[in-house]
Write an enzyme that holds these catalytic residues in place. Structure first.
Site, mmCIF file in Angstrom:
data_model
loop_
_atom_site.group_PDB
_atom_site.id
_atom_site.type_symbol
_atom_site.label_atom_id
_atom_site.label_comp_id
_atom_site.label_asym_id
_atom_site.label_seq_id
_atom_site.Cartn_x
_atom_site.Cartn_y
_atom_site.Cartn_z
ATOM 1 N N HIS A 1 0.835 -1.201 0.000
ATOM 2 C CA HIS A 1 0.000 0.000 0.000
ATOM 3 C C HIS A 1 0.871 1.252 0.000
ATOM 4 C CE1 HIS A 1 -3.355 -2.668 1.797
ATOM 5 N NE2 HIS A 1 -3.322 -2.709 0.482
ATOM 6 N N LEU B 1 1.047 5.847 -0.866
ATOM 7 C CA LEU B 1 0.534 7.143 -1.314
ATOM 8 C C LEU B 1 1.687 7.713 -2.126
ATOM 9 C CD1 LEU B 1 -1.024 9.828 1.076
ATOM 10 C CD2 LEU B 1 0.225 10.416 -0.985
ATOM 11 N N GLU B 2 1.433 8.062 -3.381
ATOM 12 C CA GLU B 2 2.552 8.438 -4.256
ATOM 13 C C GLU B 2 2.280 9.735 -4.995
ATOM 14 O OE1 GLU B 2 5.195 5.255 -6.069
ATOM 15 O OE2 GLU B 2 3.948 5.804 -7.772
ATOM 16 N N HIS C 1 -2.978 3.780 -2.990
ATOM 17 C CA HIS C 1 -3.341 2.356 -3.023
ATOM 18 C C HIS C 1 -3.517 1.849 -1.597
ATOM 19 C CE1 HIS C 1 -2.187 -2.092 -3.555
ATOM 20 N NE2 HIS C 1 -3.452 -1.934 -3.832
ATOM 21 N N MET D 1 7.211 1.212 -6.782
ATOM 22 C CA MET D 1 7.482 2.589 -6.354
ATOM 23 C C MET D 1 8.685 3.187 -7.085
ATOM 24 S SD MET D 1 9.068 1.778 -2.646
ATOM 25 C CE MET D 1 10.551 0.779 -2.484
ATOM 26 N N SER E 1 3.460 4.073 -12.681
ATOM 27 C CA SER E 1 2.137 3.474 -12.834
ATOM 28 C C SER E 1 1.476 4.017 -14.095
ATOM 29 C CB SER E 1 1.287 3.815 -11.603
ATOM 30 O OG SER E 1 1.891 3.317 -10.444
ATOM 31 N N HIS F 1 -4.601 -5.320 -12.411
ATOM 32 C CA HIS F 1 -4.691 -4.241 -11.423
ATOM 33 C C HIS F 1 -3.332 -3.699 -11.014
ATOM 34 C CE1 HIS F 1 -3.211 -7.040 -8.557
ATOM 35 N NE2 HIS F 1 -3.544 -6.350 -7.506
ATOM 36 N N GLY F 2 -2.274 -4.387 -11.375
ATOM 37 C CA GLY F 2 -0.952 -3.919 -10.975
ATOM 38 C C GLY F 2 0.103 -4.747 -11.667
ATOM 39 N N GLY G 1 2.393 -6.686 -10.349
ATOM 40 C CA GLY G 1 2.538 -8.035 -9.790
ATOM 41 C C GLY G 1 3.980 -8.346 -9.431
#
Lengths: 384, 148
Positions: free
Chosen positions: A104, A106-107, A138, A284, A288, A307-308, A310
Site C-alpha cells: 500500500h 501514497l505516491e 493504493h 514505487m 504506474s 490491477h498492478g 505483480g
C-alpha cells in the site's frame, strides 16, 4: 486505487516535495497498528459500512463530485452492517484514514509528455499540462475487511459439507451464492468495500489538506479533482453476455480491476464517451499507468483488466538483495523521495521484486482489454 | 520464552508465497508449536528486541479441531494488534487436548509506539492457503501463509 490531479507542475512541486511527503507521512498514518484521524463512533462506523464515500462527502471529507468519479458512486447499496461481526468492527473502527503496509502506498507522480499515449482522453481526465503532478493512493479496507474474510471463511468451512462442496485449498472455502451464508457474506463484503471507498476518501481529504497547507492555496484552486477510484478486490452481481445471452453473473475481481467501456450503463455520465478510467499500479521505482476500459474487456474478460504489475520475487528474497536504508538513498539520488515506517518493509517493495510495468501494460493493451492513456512517474512516496 | 528467529522454532519459506509470507513452525509439543508459530508472527510484526514486556494479555480459546485452534490463536494476535494496539515478544501456551481442545495463552508485550519500537509488517490475515498442522515423528509442524 485512487488517482487525483493537481494543476501544479513538477517544477513547482519539486522545491516543496520533501515538505509535502513529510506532511502527509504524518497526517496519513501507515504501518502496524496505526490509527486514523476519523474518530468514528460505533453508530457512525455503521453508517460508513452502509454508505461508504457518500458518508464522507456528507460529513465534510470530500467534494460532491468525488462520488461520480468512484466505482459505484463510492457506495455498494446491498451492504448490511448487521452481517458484520463486532470483532471486525473493533478491528476497523479506528483505521479509517490509514494506509496500512505491504504494497500500500501514497505516491506523488508526474505526467510527462513523453509518456502520453492518448492526449485527448488524458485531457478529459484532467491531465493536460506537461509535467503535471498527480497523486495516487493504493489501500483498502485494512484489518476490517480481512476480519470479515476470516469470520466468513470459518462459517463457510462449517457448512461446505451440507452443500456437498469440496475445495482443494481451504482458503477457497465457500457457500452457494443464494444460500443464507452466501448472501450474508455478500452483504458483509459490501460493508468492507464501503469502508475501503471511505478510507481512500478520507485519505483524499488529508491529501487536499496537505497540498493546501504546503502551497498555501485552497485545494479547489489547486484543481485537486479525482480522476477515479476503483476497487481491487470485490465480487459483484453484473450483467454480461454469455453465448449470446444476457446473464447475471457474480464477477469476482481479485488481483484485477474493472475496465468498463464507453457507454456502459453503470458508469457516470462523465465517462459515457471515454469509458471508465483504469489505474494500474507499478512499483514505487518504476511508475504506474492510467488507462481506459474497452468493449473488448466486456466481450472477453467480463469487463476486467490487470490491477498492478505483480511481484516476481518473494518478500524474503527481496530483503536479501537490498537493505531499506540503501534503497531509500538510491531512490533519492534518482529523484524519488520516499518515507516508510519500516525499512525492511521498504526493501520488500523494491522495483526489482516486481514485473516490468511496461510489459504488463503492453500485454493488456495488445489483448485489447484496456487502452493506455498516460504513464505516471513517481517522485515522492509514502510506504507503510 | 524468548525468541530470536531460531530456525529450530520457525523458518520463513522464501518462494512459496510471492505476494504474501509463508512460514513453518515446529515444536516437540503442541504448546511449543503454538508458541513458535506466534513467535513467527511477532517477528514479522516488529523487531522484538525493541518491544518491552510490560503488558500482559491472557485469553482462552477452544476448538474441536487442533488446526482450527491454531488458526484462531494466530488470528487473535492480529485482532489484539488492531483493536488493542498491542505488539508482543513473549508467549506462553497451555493446551489441554480433549473432545474440545482448550487453549490458555499468556502474551507479553506493549502498546504500539512507533517512536520506540521498530515496527515491520502490518499483517492483515492468517490465511487457510496451505494451512496445515501435522504430527510428525518427533513432534509437530505447522505451515502458515499470512496475508501482508
Amino acid at each position: 486505487m485512487r488517482l487525483v490531479t493537481t494543476n501544479l507542475t513538477y517544477k513547482e512541486v519539486q522545491p516543496k516535495l520533501k515538505e509535502l511527503v513529510d506532511t502527509m507521512f504524518k497526517t496519513v498514518p501507515s504501518g502496524v497498528g496505526s490509527r486514523g484521524f476519523v474518530d468514528a463512533s460505533k453508530s457512525q462506523f455503521r453508517e460508513i459500512m452502509a454508505y461508504g464515500s457518500k458518508w464522507c462527502a456528507e460529513n465534510g471529507y470530500g467534494w460532491k463530485e468525488d462520488l461520480e468519479r468512484t466505482e459505484g458512486y463510492g457506495r455498494i447499496d446491498w451492504a448490511e452492517p448487521e452481517k458484520v461481526s463486532s470483532r471486525a468492527m473493533e478491528r476497523g473502527i479506528k483505521q479509517l484514514g490509514t494506509l496500512g503496509s505491504g504494497n500500500h502506498y501514497l505516491e506523488i507522480q508526474v505526467a510527462r509528455a513523453e509518456n502520453i499515449f492518448d492526449a485527448e482522453i488524458a485531457k478529459k481526465f484532467g491531465i493536460h499540462t506537461p509535467e503535471q503532478v498527480v497523486v495516487m493512493v493504493h489501500c483498502g479496507s485494512r484489518g476490517f475487511g480481512h476480519q470479515i474474510g476470516t469470520d466468513y471463511l470459518r462459517i463457510f468451512e462449517g457448512v461446505m459439507k451440507k452443500y456437498n462442496i469440496e475445495v482443494y485449498d481451504r482458503e477457497l472455502a465457500c457457500a452457494p451464492f443464494q444460500s443464507n451464508e452466501g448472501q450474508d457474506y455478500y452483504k458483509a463484503m459490501a460493508c468492507a468495500a464501503n469502508m475501503a471507498f471511505a478510507n481512500r476518501q478520507v485519505i483524499l481529504h488529508r491529501i487536499r489538506e496537505g497540498f493546501s497547507k504546503v502551497f498555501k492555496t485552497d485545494a479547489e484552486k489547486l484543481e485537486m479533482h479525482m480522476v477515479y477510484d476503483v476497487a481491487h478486490n470485490i465480487a459483484k452481481l453484473e450483467e454480461h453476455v454469455v453465448d449470446g445471452h444476457k446473464k447475471k453473473l457474480v464477477v469476482h475481481r481479485k488481483g484485477s480491476t474493472r475496465a468498463f467501456p464507453p457507454g456502459h450503463p453503470e458508469l457516470a455520465p462523465l465517462f459515457k464517451n471515454t469509458g471508465q478510467p483504469v489505474i494500474i499500479g507499478g512499483s514505487m521505482e518504476t511508475g504506474s499507468f492510467l488507462l481506459v476500459g474497452t468493449q473488448k474487456a466486456m466481450d472477453e474478460t467480463f469487463g476486467s483488466t490487470a490491477h498492478g504489475s505483480g511481484r516476481t520475487m518473494s518478500r524474503a528474497a527481496a530483503k536479501h538483495q537490498v537493505r531499506g536504508e540503501q534503497l531509500q538513498k538510491d531512490m533519492e539520488k534518482r529523484g524519488i523521495y520516499v518515507k516508510a515506517t519500516s525499512m525492511p518493509g521498504l526493501a520488500e517493495e523494491a522495483g526489482f521484486a516486481y514485473k516490468n510495468i511496461n510489459d504488463v501494460i503492453d500485454a493488456v493493451s495488445q489483448a485489447g482489454i484496456s487502452k493506455p492513456v498516460i504513464g505516471l512517474k513517481p517522485v515522492g512516496n509514502i510506504k507503510g | 520464552m524468548n525468541i530470536n528467529n531460531d530456525r529450530t522454532k520457525y523458518r520463513f519459506l522464501e518462494d512459496v508465497a510471492i505476494a504474501d509470507i509463508a512460514f513453518e513452525a515446529y515444536g516437540k509439543t503442541l504448546n511449543e508449536l503454538f508458541e513458535n508459530a506466534a513467535s513467527a508472527i511477532f517477528e514479522l510484526s516488529a523487531d522484538v528486541e525493541t518491544i518491552d514486556a510490560v503488558k500482559k494479555v491472557e485469553f482462552e480459546l477452544e476448538n474441536v479441531k487442533l488446526d482450527n485452534l491454531l488458526y484462531d490463536f494466530l488470528s487473535e494476535i492480529l485482532f489484539l494488534k488492531d483493536s488493542k494496539y498491542m505488539v508482543f515478544k513473549n508467549v506462553h501456551v497451555a493446551i489441554s487436548e480433549g473432545k474440545k481442545n482448550c487453549l490458555k495463552a499468556v502474551l507479553e508485550g506493549d502498546r504500539i509506539n512507533p517512536e520506540v519500537q521498530h515496527l515491520e509488517n502490518d499483517i492483515k490475515a492468517i490465511t487457510m492457503h496451505m494451512f496445515e498442522l501435522k504430527k510428525e515423528k518427533n513432534g509437530y509442524k505447522a505451515t502458515v501463509v499470512v496475508d501482508i
